[in-house]
Design an enzyme around this catalytic site. Structure first.
Site, short mmCIF file in Angstrom:
data_model
loop_
_atom_site.label_atom_id
_atom_site.label_comp_id
_atom_site.label_asym_id
_atom_site.label_seq_id
_atom_site.Cartn_x
_atom_site.Cartn_y
_atom_site.Cartn_z
N THR A 237 -1.43 -15.76 -26.20
CA THR A 237 -1.32 -16.72 -25.85
C THR A 237 0.61 -17.08 -25.32
O THR A 237 2.00 -16.95 -26.93
CB THR A 237 -1.42 -17.90 -25.38
N TYR A 238 1.45 -16.89 -24.79
CA TYR A 238 2.92 -16.79 -24.51
C TYR A 238 3.12 -18.49 -23.98
O TYR A 238 4.60 -18.58 -23.51
CB TYR A 238 3.45 -15.99 -23.65
N ASN A 239 1.92 -19.56 -24.09
CA ASN A 239 2.50 -20.40 -23.06
C ASN A 239 2.88 -20.20 -21.53
O ASN A 239 3.62 -21.49 -20.74
CB ASN A 239 3.18 -21.77 -24.15
N CYS B 96 -16.08 8.06 -17.48
CA CYS B 96 -14.30 7.60 -17.97
C CYS B 96 -13.95 9.42 -18.43
O CYS B 96 -13.86 9.71 -19.28
CB CYS B 96 -14.35 6.87 -18.22
#
Lengths: 551, 790
Positions: free
Chosen positions: A445-447, A189
């Protein structure tokens, strides 16, 4: 005398006080103008050959400064600095000196620049984050700009990284950066290697070490083996590895140092995954991030900016990946439907125990054969390879031979109960920071899913997390590995597998071909899951070996 | 109540007997539980599930519950519990999320009774109701607790913790309807079994996961919790808000906690990582465990008191695949090993001293040192009459005040600062240190150094190149002790004639260091002349024998020699000559009887460089040394080190240890070395000799000691202009944008060691300033000041 005065200090720009920044910028401006003047006068007056060399050197120096200014004009979180640096650049240009312009297309080659948050348009919370990051490092790197899709995670990430590199710890600062270089080089990298070479020199590291691992102290050389195994086959780490490091006469590591090193190694292995997985472009002020050529020849030499990714083929428009839009639209629907089904029918059909065990084994075995089709043998061409030895040692050769990965049961050694305690005991506070980072990554999570709202994605996240651990032979007794097959399709698996195991092979095509309907932020989210799961897997193996050594 | 009295009588009729014993299991255990009759124990783990009968002398396997051909994950147990009312009833929690009950009364081989597969994740804990026969509670990783009625096929009620994974659930022993649950995020919740909708009470007990909890068997409302933060806390739940009553800090995360029967304040704990022991704590005495069981070789995973009314039998299972019965009377009691004596110096030399009362009383009765010792100015005895363990470890505190000026330790400071420990060949180090000691009037120490030099400096050990280097370019060695060689020292160290010599010596440069080495050489010569006069065997004989015998000789030897220091002016040419000859040991052997034999060839000498001649000095020592390997003396040297350490001169012991390095290190056991190092470092730090102490830490080879300077490695610097802390970098101030310290010689920022003149406050890189001062004594900044550096 003159040298000391002409040395440019960028530190002042990191201040939160605008007047301080202004004075700092003013001195920078004067220095640059003076240098420019001096260069111009030399050019115009004499052409003595003896001057040629020093002239080239000073031009080189000036160009470096200009590149840095360019970076500031684009990436500094403070508006005044951005404007002023642009102004300085302009005035230099007016003096007839060629100024650089950024190459590439924003922080990531996979994600269009317009999707990514522009510096300057962030809200207050993000601004605070940016300012923190800028104050600590004197730059806002591309990784940060991509991660800012998920500010909550970014905060924890930066805090951890800052602690690992700059705060109290058993290892000296330059060792830390050098270990970072070693780890990133394992995956070729060059982006991370370049960044840390600069930092390494900045904290007073010996430039000789950069010529290759064999020039570094024996103690760091000894770490090479662990680095290699950890990056590619962590399950092979035994307590003998640990013992060899801890009992090497005057080159031996102390336990605290070793834990610090292990955390750094795993951090940078997974960060390399992120860099490739999201196609991070080179920094503006580093090589390959800018050019002094006029824009007309913009397409010159793509390979210079590829950061080691083989993205030449992505330029040739992928014919196979051209699946019609309607198809991909149903992808999301289908996935959601599957999740719903799994939720419902879980209680009904109860797979037998043998079935469960064989599902895990199958998934594990299969994961070895999941690979991108382009299997071209690319030896690391860049100079990055000198930072590690044994370039042939990789993940691939074992999968070809179908080597057996032993099963590691989380219920017997897990991060929360065991790993955490060990890290925190030997390297105080870091266990806590990493623990927080894992938690945030796992629970983030943002659902939402693509265009759908209010979706419980925990099942999907768990499948991704467990799939990665499964590739490393880590098994959860309480997980039905059949779910993975239901939820993750092949192209997604290819992507995951490549990012986690051979990140240097990730291409834009892979990135584009999974989850076509999903937003870029969601793909970055996936990447966060990948890197954290990978880091935890590596840590678990390393820490278990240390525990075994200690008992 | 009723039940309890019944059990007590049952115990009364058949008191438990047994001994400390263990038996090997085939696999690591995860949990154990005891049957009501205290005669059987069940052990469960990933691949083990067995019942053992506890007999007088041994464990006897009674039943293997792992039946069936294929191993099933249902049998991979995270927890097991035996019903305290019904001895046929067991429940296990499986790692795959299944709760299984077992009925030992079943006639078939497979005793499995019921299977509840309601949890989605690993079940961490199961718990039977203490009095109700059919009620079972489970807590799982998925964050739910479920209550099962064993007469029905599925759960009666589900409790959602609304937070993270449940780590432990426990029914209250006294309140019929209450149970407690602990969570991964540090919370503890209290529930009423009849109200699954919300918990009665919730509070944060620990930082990080709470792994376990246990209700006090008698005290209603006392709950002990143990967490990853290495604490055991005892809560009083009867009050409106949960009140923390006691807190015990352990050394590792707490995996299990169990109240000890019949002992109101005792509880047993075991840890999840690193620490393998089981501790029994008295919660009122949170610093030292009351008892400790050290049988296990890997972490202990399950503990259980054998009988609810017998405090002396503890059973435990461990990852090392053993099942143990511990007897309380066989436990080791750390209190006994604890030193109830403590000693501490105050800032001004006052001495506080705590010791067992009996000792203090006896001492004052005899009063052996009353002559010059003060009586305690302050005497304190804090003793709680209710304290149950007053006999074990209690001490009285006395404080002594010291007369000002008494017991000066200036020699210690001087010695510490001036000793050279590394960076030069052994011979030079020894000589240097001997000289330091002699100047401080410590002749015995000086003699010891000289002898060490004789013993260890054979030619092989002192390569001449090395010597040349250090003498020729003395300044490059970067000695921390440079400053001690100022001229004054030298003058006092040498006779006036030596000074004369120096002015005569043409080949010598004027650096101070060379002067010192010149002294060293005269010193050595001295030894040699001595050696030629006295039969060599005699000298050796002394070294071999009692060292003390040599000391009485000291004064006579040293004093007459004093003038001789100057004498061997002619010795220089003598040595020079040897330089030219190829110096093989055999060659020297010829001249063994007379080292000065070559004196006739003195002329050639003046051509030879002075430096290389020095190496020959040590070679000539080989004449004596070659007969005996240096190893021969190592026993003696070790004795000597111990002797010094015993005498309280740990400085000497450590210095010699460092200087000799590999040569003696292996002969002294690690722990002693570590002990010496730590005491010496402690002393140094008391005298604020930070540099020396750091040097010692660096030079030590002991792991534990060198770890000392790996903690807290950050140095915080304040700007010299605006006095604010410099946060980002140590050498430039963020606020006033000035580089804190510029070198007056090279005009660069000094990022490492900075040295400055206190007169004009100019300074710079240590090396640069040193080099500058060789050429000029004016300030390099050009301020005209005549700089002085100490």
């Amino acid at each position: 005398m003159a040298e000391g005065e002409n040395e440019v200090r960028w530190d002042g720009l990191c201040s939160r006080d605008s007047t301080t920044r202004e004075t700092a910028l003013e001195t920078i401006r004067q220095i640059i103008l003076r240098k420019t003047e001096c260069l111009r006068s030399v050019k115009e007056t004499t052409y003595r050959p003896s001057d040629e060399l020093s002239n080239a050197v000073s031009l080189d120096e000036l160009n470096k400064l200009l590149a840095h200014l360019l970076m500031l004009s684009k990436r500094c979180p403070f508006k005044d600095v951005r404007e002023k640096s642009e102004f300085i650049l302009k005035s230099v240009q007016e003096l007839g000196i060629r100024i650089p312009r950024p190459l590439g297309h924003g922080p990531s080659r996979f994600i269009p620049e317009k999707e990514i948050l522009q510096v300057g348009s962030e809200d207050t919370q993000m601004h605070a984050l940016f300012a923190d990051s800028f104050a600590a490092l004197g730059r806002l790197d591309n990784i940060t700009l991509v991660m800012v899709f998920h500010p909550q995670y970014l905060e924890s990430f930066l805090k951890t990284q800052h602690y690992l590199l700059q705060m109290d710890g058993p290892l000296p600062l330059h060792h830390r950066h050098y270990i970072g270089i070693m780890a990133a080089a394992r995956h070729q990298c060059s982006y991370l290697v370049n960044l840390h070479v600069n930092d390494f020199l900045h904290v007073g590291g010996d430039p000789k070490w950069l010529n290759g691992l064999e020039n570094a102290p024996q103690k760091l050389q000894n770490l090479g083996e662990l680095n290699k195994v950890l990056a590619h086959r962590p399950w092979l780490i035994t307590k003998e590895h640990i013992e060899r490091l801890l009992k090497a006469e005057e080159h031996s590591w102390s336990l605290a140092e070793l834990v610090h090193a292990v955390v750094l190694l795993t951090h940078y292995h997974s960060l390399a995954s992120f860099t490739f997985g999201c196609g991070i472009s080179p920094e503006i002020h580093c090589d390959g991030g800018h050019t002094f050529r006029p824009p007309s020849v913009s397409n010159y030499c793509i390979c210079d900016i590829t950061n080691g990714n083989h993205n030449v083929d992505e330029m040739q428009v992928n014919s196979a990946g051209n699946i019609s839009v309607s198809d991909s639209f149903f992808e999301v629907e289908a996935l959601m439907e599957k999740m719903r089904q799994l939720q419902e029918c879980r209680d009904e059909e109860e797979a037998s125990q043998e079935e469960m065990a064989s599902r895990f084994e199958m998934e594990k075995r299969e994961s070895m054969f999941v690979f991108s089709s382009d299997d071209d043998e690319a030896t690391p061409a860049r100079d990055v390879s000198r930072h590690f030895e044994d370039t042939s040692y990789g993940y691939k050769d074992f999968s070809r031979h179908g080597m057996h990965v032993p099963t590691f049961r989380v219920q017997d050694y897990c991060w929360e109960d065991h790993g955490y305690s060990l890290v925190n005991r030997l390297y105080p506070d870091v266990g806590q920071l990493i623990d927080e980072k894992f938690h945030i990554a796992y629970n983030l999570t943002y659902n939402t899913m693509a265009m759908h709202k209010d979706v419980d994605t925990s099942m999907l996240r768990r499948a991704i997390w467990n799939y990665i651990h499964c590739m490393f032979g880590i098994r959860y007794d309480d997980y039905d590995y059949g779910e993975i097959n239901q939820l993750l399709d092949r192209s997604f698996k290819v992507y995951i597998k490549t990012v986690v195991c051979t990140p240097e092979k990730v291409t834009k095509r892979m990135y584009d071909s999974f989850w076509r309907q999903f937003k870029h932020s969601e793909k970055v989210h996936v990447n966060l899951l990948l890197i954290e799961a990978r880091m935890q897997a590596e840590l678990l193996y390393a820490l278990r070996a240390i525990t075994r050594y200690m008992t | 109540m009723e039940k309890m009295s019944r059990v007590t009588t049952a115990l009364g009729s058949s008191a438990l007997t047994g001994r400390t014993m263990h038996c090997h299991l085939d696999a690591p255990a995860n949990a154990i539980s005891v049957c009501r009759d205290a005669a059987q124990v069940v052990v469960a783990g990933r691949s083990i599930f067995k019942i053992f009968a506890i007999e007088e002398e041994q464990f006897v396997e009674k039943l293997n519950l792992r039946v069936g051909r294929k191993p099933s994950l249902n049998l991979s147990c995270a927890d097991v519990v035996w019903h305290q009312m019904d001895e046929n009833l067991l429940a296990t929690a499986a790692t795959n999320g299944v709760v299984v009950t077992w009925n030992l009364g079943r006639p078939s081989r497979n005793k499995q009774d019921q299977l509840f597969t309601e949890h989605k994740r690993t079940v961490n804990k199961v718990c039977f109701h203490p009095t109700e026969a059919h009620v079972l509670l489970s807590g799982s990783q998925d964050g739910f607790m479920k209550c099962f009625d064993l007469r029905r096929k599925d759960s009666v009620s589900t409790f959602s913790g609304q937070s993270e994974s449940v780590r432990d659930v426990q029914f209250s022993i006294r309140d019929y309807f209450t149970f407690a649950s602990t969570f991964e995020n540090g919370n503890v919740q209290l529930w009423d079994i009849r109200r699954p909708d919300r918990c009665e009470r919730m509070f944060t007990a620990h930082n990080g996961p709470v792994f376990c909890c246990d209700w006090h068997p008698e005290d209603r409302g006392w709950l002990a919790t143990g967490g990853r933060d290495k604490m055991v806390k005892v809560w009083d739940m009867t009050t409106h808000r949960a009140k923390e009553m006691h807190c015990v800090q352990t050394i590792a995360s707490v995996a299990r906690v169990k109240w000890r029967p019949e002992c109101r304040h005792h509880l047993a704990t075991c840890s999840m990582m690193v620490d393998h022991n089981i501790y029994v704590w008295d919660v009122r005495r949170p610093f030292v465990p009351a008892a400790m069981f050290e049988e296990h070789r890997d972490v202990t995973t399950g503990i259980a008191w054998r009988h609810p009314h017998d405090p002396s039998f503890l059973l435990s299972g461990s990852k090392d695949s053993t099942l143990c019965q511990h007897l309380f009377r066989d436990a080791s009691q750390p209190v006994e090993r604890a030193n109830p004596e403590g000693l501490c110096y105050g800032l001004f030399g006052d001495l506080a001293f705590a010791a067992k009362e009996s000792l203090v009383a006896a001492e004052s009765g005899r009063k052996p040192y009353t002559g010059d010792r003060r009586h305690p100015i302050f005497f304190k005895r804090k003793l709680d009459p209710a304290e149950p363990f007053s006999g074990l470890a209690s001490s009285a505190l006395s404080v002594f005040e010291i007369e000002p000026g008494g017991g000066s330790m200036s020699w210690f400071v001087d010695t510490a600062e001036r000793y050279a420990l590394t960076g030069r060949p052994l011979a030079e180090l020894c000589d240097h240190n001997a000289k330091v000691a002699r100047e401080l009037g410590r002749n015995q120490v000086a003699q010891t150094w000289t002898m060490l030099r004789i013993i260890y400096c054979s030619p092989g050990l002192v390569p001449s190149a090395n010597l040349n280097h250090s003498v020729g370019k003395g300044s490059s060695c970067g000695l921390p002790l440079m400053n001690s060689f100022n001229l004054k020292d030298m003058a006092s160290g040498l006779g006036s004639e030596t000074r004369l010599d120096r002015s005569k010596g043409d080949t010598r440069s004027d650096t101070v260091l060379l002067d010192s080495s010149a002294t060293l050489i005269t010193n050595e010569d001295n030894e040699e002349t001595e050696g030629s006069d006295v039969p060599t065997d005699y000298l050796l004989g002394d070294v071999e024998g009692e060292e003390d015998e040599l000391y009485p000789l000291d004064p006579e030897h040293v004093h007459p020699e004093e003038p001789e220091y100057v004498l061997p002016q002619e010795a220089f040419p003598l040595r020079h000559e040897i330089v030219d000859t190829p110096s093989g040991p055999e060659h020297l052997q010829d001249k063994a009887d007379s080292p000065h034999v070559s004196g006739s060839e003195a002329d050639a000498a003046s051509l030879a460089p002075v430096d290389s001649s020095f190496s020959l000095l040590s070679i000539s020592h080989a004449l004596y040394d070659s007969r005996l390997p240096p190893d021969f003396f190592s026993v003696l040297v070790c004795d000597m080190l111990h002797f010094y350490a015993e005498q309280g001169d740990v400085q000497m012991a450590v210095s010699v240890l460092i200087v000799l390095g590999e040569r003696v290190r292996k002969d002294i056991d690690e722990q002693t070395q570590e002990h010496w190092y730590t005491s010496y470092i402690d002393l140094l730090q008391r005298f604020r000799l930070w540099n020396v102490s750091n040097q010692v830490v660096k030079l030590s080879t002991s792991q534990a000691v060198s770890c000392l300077n790996q903690a807290s490695t950050t140095l915080h610097v304040n700007c010299s202009h605006c006095k604010r802390p410099m946060s980002s970098r140590g050498w430039v101030c963020d606020r006033c944008h000035r580089c804190a310290s510029m070198c007056a010689v090279c005009h660069h920022v000094v990022k490492g060691l900075f040295v400055w003149c206190q007169g004009c406050s100019h300074g710079g890189h240590l090396q640069h300033i040193m080099k500058w001062l060789e050429g000029s004594s004016h300030c390099p900044a050009g301020c005209g000041h005549l700089c002085e550096y100490s």
